[in-house]
Motif scaffolding. Structure first.
Motif, PDB file in Angstrom:
ATOM      1  N   MET A 194      -9.166  16.458  -0.374  1.00 42.58           N
ATOM      2  CA  MET A 194     -10.381  16.286   0.436  1.00 42.58           C
ATOM      3  C   MET A 194     -10.225  15.126   1.395  1.00 42.58           C
ATOM      4  N   THR A 195     -10.996  15.150   2.446  1.00 42.00           N
ATOM      5  CA  THR A 195     -10.819  14.163   3.502  1.00 42.00           C
ATOM      6  C   THR A 195     -11.108  12.752   3.025  1.00 42.00           C
ATOM      7  N   LEU A 213     -18.365   7.422 -11.731  1.00 38.99           N
ATOM      8  CA  LEU A 213     -18.836   8.573 -12.504  1.00 38.99           C
ATOM      9  C   LEU A 213     -20.193   9.059 -11.994  1.00 38.99           C
ATOM     10  N   HIS A 272     -19.663  10.633  -8.367  1.00 35.28           N
ATOM     11  CA  HIS A 272     -18.770  11.778  -8.161  1.00 35.28           C
ATOM     12  C   HIS A 272     -18.770  12.791  -9.295  1.00 35.28           C
ATOM     13  N   ARG A 273     -19.453  12.473 -10.389  1.00 32.64           N
ATOM     14  CA  ARG A 273     -19.419  13.417 -11.496  1.00 32.64           C
ATOM     15  C   ARG A 273     -20.795  13.847 -12.002  1.00 32.64           C
ATOM     16  N   ARG A 306     -24.492  14.257  -7.056  1.00 35.01           N
ATOM     17  CA  ARG A 306     -24.516  15.445  -6.210  1.00 35.01           C
ATOM     18  C   ARG A 306     -25.752  15.439  -5.316  1.00 35.01           C
ATOM     19  N   PHE A 364     -25.657  12.961  -2.381  1.00 38.20           N
ATOM     20  CA  PHE A 364     -24.932  13.494  -1.220  1.00 38.20           C
ATOM     21  C   PHE A 364     -25.762  14.561  -0.505  1.00 38.20           C
ATOM     22  N   ALA A 365     -26.433  15.412  -1.278  1.00 34.91           N
ATOM     23  CA  ALA A 365     -27.215  16.504  -0.683  1.00 34.91           C
ATOM     24  C   ALA A 365     -28.374  15.954   0.141  1.00 34.91           C
ATOM     25  N   LYS A 375     -27.214  14.375   3.400  1.00 38.81           N
ATOM     26  CA  LYS A 375     -26.734  15.269   4.455  1.00 38.81           C
ATOM     27  C   LYS A 375     -27.856  16.112   5.022  1.00 38.81           C
ATOM     28  N   ASN A 376     -28.749  16.586   4.176  1.00 38.16           N
ATOM     29  CA  ASN A 376     -29.744  17.552   4.635  1.00 38.16           C
ATOM     30  C   ASN A 376     -30.945  17.495   3.691  1.00 38.16           C
ATOM     31  N   GLY A 400     -24.658  10.961   3.497  1.00 34.74           N
ATOM     32  CA  GLY A 400     -23.955  12.138   2.999  1.00 34.74           C
ATOM     33  C   GLY A 400     -22.456  12.028   2.911  1.00 34.74           C
ATOM     34  N   GLU A 401     -21.891  10.874   3.273  1.00 34.49           N
ATOM     35  CA  GLU A 401     -20.439  10.759   3.243  1.00 34.49           C
ATOM     36  C   GLU A 401     -20.009   9.422   2.662  1.00 34.49           C
ATOM     37  N   PHE A 409     -25.013  22.367   2.806  1.00 33.62           N
ATOM     38  CA  PHE A 409     -24.578  20.975   2.724  1.00 33.62           C
ATOM     39  C   PHE A 409     -23.084  20.945   3.026  1.00 33.62           C
ATOM     40  N   ASN A 433     -21.075  18.687   3.452  1.00 34.01           N
ATOM     41  CA  ASN A 433     -20.301  17.625   2.800  1.00 34.01           C
ATOM     42  C   ASN A 433     -19.963  17.947   1.352  1.00 34.01           C
ATOM     43  N   LEU A 434     -20.512  19.056   0.828  1.00 33.86           N
ATOM     44  CA  LEU A 434     -20.274  19.383  -0.573  1.00 33.86           C
ATOM     45  C   LEU A 434     -19.439  20.661  -0.697  1.00 33.86           C
TER      46      LEU A 434
END
Lengths: 324, 506
Positions: free
Chosen positions: A1-2, A177, A180-181, A186, A189-190, A193-194, A261-262, B92, B94-95
């Motif tokens: 992943m980037t 953790l 990222h876990r 999750r 991040f969601a 982003k949106n 989101g990043e 999304f 990014n996911l």
């Protein structure tokens, strides 16, 4: 992943800067210098992680430095003035941090005030409160007052490794953790982003955002404890000044987007490492310390520029690769 | 007899005074593919938003398995088995694919279930992707996927809810021919699995290929349903049209003027594969018709220097000009009345004077200082000239009606005497009285020597006001109509891509 690629790029940059400094001044690799730098990385890294969590949601916390000052003077007072048992103090300060973060989150989510404004006001209010609390005097421990347990926990070392650095590693691992876990990570991040789509997916986006500010408050409070014990005397008008910008810089270097989101946990920690290595570079290479901020600004700008230019070319490269 | 999967009974929806849907009834059986067609603004999107739980109807009932349902949100509709694959995909980027599909319903593990169970996620998602024959892994970040692949993610998400009805709004509009074919195959597979599909598209041949039944909407009303054997493009088109049209035409004062705007081999970034050649004479109103997404606004933006021009030549007043920015376009004599008035044309919290001065400050300033008196007088003149119903030059734009806002925009551009006037949907949200006023202004501008390009999705407007009509279809000029050939039927034929030059083969 980037984001992995970004982390590796940052690691290479750190090693490059480190190698150059070590070649010019071998003192860089001396145990004393490494331990000192590790201590500073720990101090700055802990609250940078908090900032990073907020930035992922698309928010920002400008009040970090002032919170470190306010909680610092409160802690010294509770410990040395009130004489509260130290375990209680170490518990209470993070609770204060959580309350401050929760207030920020509520103002942002429920009253729809922009994070920048809420925390800018926080920056001013907490700084003022800290100065008022000590009547603008420097807060510190009295002559002969010592708290061996707290001191061992915060400024002590095990096998030569400063405990602040150990704390960063522990907190970093836990937050890795979380980010990222866990399901919560999750959702962070969601939402970043949106937010609308996250809400339409049945996620309580308000609770997610508030939690991010609470986490930031707790981590800032923990580093406030470390800073107070490290400096031992706190002048409330300057203690922690500009620290929020270190945190934002560390996150940006670590691949976080201020749009949300990043970003990755390893990225922000490496960002904090690079900032302290740069500080160290300014000291060791005999660069006038007045240029401190200028060097840091230039390196951050360089890093972000390289990253954004690479991002522009990446799709082009990918399309070249696809051609048989 | 089992009741149909979904029944819509007498559904109406109004937005303020505007009636978007009126007394629409139809039903969908299990495993049926229903094509939904209609012109722009016929009410397709409104109807689908009601089914998808995004908006609630003003009147009428929606029944699932014969039982009435009320959807309070998209989430409700999804739980009832209706999934919406949006034209603009709500994902999304990014996911990962798995995270997108399972957003809000992640399988959990660990103490208090705080961790995402990646293994279980993959096990849930993988069969869905296999079913759709997707060529990407559940762990792929969505930002690395193509639009077609992202669409598969959305469909997989719909399937993960055990959707019994999947609504697809223009699913093929941004896909290549091969990807579209694949999507139609998937629709066929869904049908075989007993899933019903509502398929909204402007591409009528796709409907012919896939639909078991067609529902045609016109002006918010049901214009007819076609059974499988009756489905053909002519039958659909004849039901989509049939409005009574008013005559709005004002003949031009001059005819056969020189070329005001010329485009040769122009390409836009949206449709780089299509070269556009077009010529608008001075004194002429050229209507630019087409379905939404045909590339008309993109063309306007390219001519005005907002979007980059990958290739081609723009001639203004006979001279080839470089339009790399709106400033250059304006200097060359182009004016654009943009599609989204509030977003792109107006400072809503500012006064009429400020708005009128925005493109003309050199005229209303002296040595860099604002000449408030001159601006005030000019604004007053424009308010009178364009018959803006407002208190005065200091009135804020936000309190004006759509029609009056549009007149202010005309008052901002027309005094500059543009050589080329591009109007993108100039009467959207404007009441009838003000519409006629705006048409008169456009004609007056043309008579004054401007080449007017009128982009309009309103059939009545484009047929009523234009001297000639160019029809766009998927980025190209599908055909040119002279006034004697004007008819709704002819425009629509070209707009859906059924022109004689290039018959579609998909």
């Amino acid at each position: 992943m980037t984001s992995h690629k970004k982390d590796i790029g940052l690691l290479i940059l750190i090693m490059l800067v480190g190698t150059v400094v070590a070649l010019i001044n071998p003192l860089f690799l001396s145990p004393i210098n490494l331990a000192n730098t590790a201590n500073l990385i720990g101090l700055f890294g802990i609250f940078a992680i908090g900032q990073a969590i907020v930035i992922i949601t698309g928010g920002i916390d400008l009040s970090v430095g002032s919170v470190i000052a306010l909680l610092g003077v409160v802690m010294v007072d509770l410990l040395a003035g009130v004489g509260m048992p130290w375990p209680l103090v170490l518990l209470l300060i993070p609770v204060f941090g959580a309350v401050i973060g929760g207030l920020h989150g509520l103002l942002i989510v429920k009253l729809k005030i922009q994070p920048f404004i809420v925390t800018l006001c926080g920056l001013l209010i907490y700084r003022g409160a800290a100065r008022f609390f000590t009547a603008d005097a420097t807060a510190g421990f009295g002559f002969g007052q010592s708290f061996p347990a707290v001191e061992w926990l915060t400024v002590g070392r095990s096998f030569g490794v400063p405990h602040s650095f150990v704390a960063l590693l522990l907190i970093g691992a836990v937050m890795w953790l979380v980010l990222h876990r866990t399901v919560f990570g999750r959702y962070l991040f969601a939402v970043g982003k949106n937010e609308e789509a996250a809400r339409y997916s049945g996620i309580n986006t308000g609770a997610v955002v508030i939690s991010a500010y609470v986490l930031c408050g707790i981590l800032t409070a923990i580093s406030a404890i470390f800073f107070a014990m490290y400096t031992r005397s706190i002048s409330p008008s300057s203690h922690g000044s500009f620290y929020e910008l270190y945190a934002i810089a560390a996150a940006v270097l670590g691949g976080f987007s201020l749009r949300g989101g990043e970003g990755s946990m390893i990225g922000v920690i490496l960002g904090a490492v690079l900032l302290q290595v740069l500080q160290n570079l300014v000291n060791l290479l005999g660069i006038p310390s007045s240029l401190n901020f200028a060097v840091m600004g230039a390196v951050i700008l360089f890093g972000v520029l390289v990253d954004s230019q690479l991002a522009r070319f990446r799709p082009m490269m990918a399309s070249f690769r696809k051609v048989p | 007899m089992t009741p149909p999967l979904l029944t819509v009974e007498g559904v109406s929806k109004s937005f303020g005074p505007v009636v978007a849907l009126q007394d629409v009834s139809f039903s969908i059986a299990g495993g049926e593919v229903v094509g939904l067609v209609g012109e722009n603004g016929a009410g397709k999107s409104t109807l689908m938003k009601i089914l998808g739980g995004v908006i609630t109807p003003s009147a009428g009932r929606v029944l699932i398995d014969g039982r009435e349902v009320h959807f309070a949100s998209a989430r409700h509709a999804m739980n009832a088995g209706i999934a919406f694959v949006h034209q603009e995909l709500n994902s999304f980027p990014n996911l990962s694919v798995a995270a997108n599909i399972l957003m809000g319903r992640e399988p959990r593990k660990g103490p208090f279930g705080i961790f995402v169970d990646e293994g279980a996620s993959e096990a849930l998602v993988l069969p869905l992707l296999r079913k759709l024959r997707a060529d990407f892994a559940p762990s792929t970040p969505v930002q690395d996927l193509s639009i077609a692949q992202r669409q598969l993610v959305e469909i997989a998400r719909a399937l993960s809810f055990d959707a019994r009805l999947v609504i697809m709004d223009e699913p093929t509009s941004s896909l290549t021919l091969r990807e579209s074919k694949r999507l139609l195959e998937i629709v066929g597979e869904l049908r075989e699995a007993g899933v019903s599909v509502v398929f909204i598209t402007h591409r009528l041949n796709e409907i012919v290929e896939i639909a078991d039944r067609v529902v045609v909407l016109r002006d918010g009303q049901l214009a007819g349903t076609l059974e499988k054997r009756e489905i053909n493009p002519q039958a659909m088109i004849s039901r989509m049209i049939g409005r009574t049209l008013q005559t709005l035409y004002l003949p031009p004062a001059i005819s056969g003027g020189e070329e005001g705007l010329g485009l040769s081999g122009l390409r836009t970034t949206t449709f780089p594969g299509e070269a556009i050649t077009l010529s608008v004479r001075k004194g002429e109103i050229l209507g630019l018709a087409g379905l939404i997404g045909a590339g008309r606004s993109e063309l306007a933006r390219a001519i005005f220097g907002i979007d980059p021009l990958p290739a081609g030549e723009v001639r203004i007043d006979g001279r080839t000009v470089l339009v790399a920015s709106p400033a250059q376009a304006i200097a060359a004599g182009v004016a654009l009345i943009p599609e989204d008035r509030k977003q792109s044309a107006l400072l809503l919290d500012e006064s009429i004077s400020e708005n009128i001065a925005l493109n003309n400050w050199e005229k209303f300033s002296r040595n860099g200082l604002v000449d408030a008196d001159r601006l005030h007088l000019h604004a007053r003149d424009q308010i009178a000239a364009f018959d803006v119903h407002a208190g005065g030059p200091g009135t804020h734009l936000a309190v004006l009606s759509g029609g009056n806002q549009q007149k202010v925009i005309l008052g901002k551009w027309l005094p500059r005497n543009p050589v080329v006037l591009i109007c993108d949907e100039p009467t959207r949200g404007v009441d009838v009285g003000a519409r006629h006023d705006i048409y008169r202004r456009l004609r007056a501008a043309a008579d004054g020597g401007a080449a007017v390009l009128l982009i309009s999705s309103d059939m009545e407007e484009v047929l009523g006001v234009s001297d000639r009509i160019a029809v766009m279809h998927e980025g190209r000029i599908a055909g040119m109509l002279a006034r004697k050939d004007f008819s709704e039927h002819n425009v629509l034929q070209l707009a859906v891509g059924r022109d004689s030059h290039r018959e579609h083969t998909e």
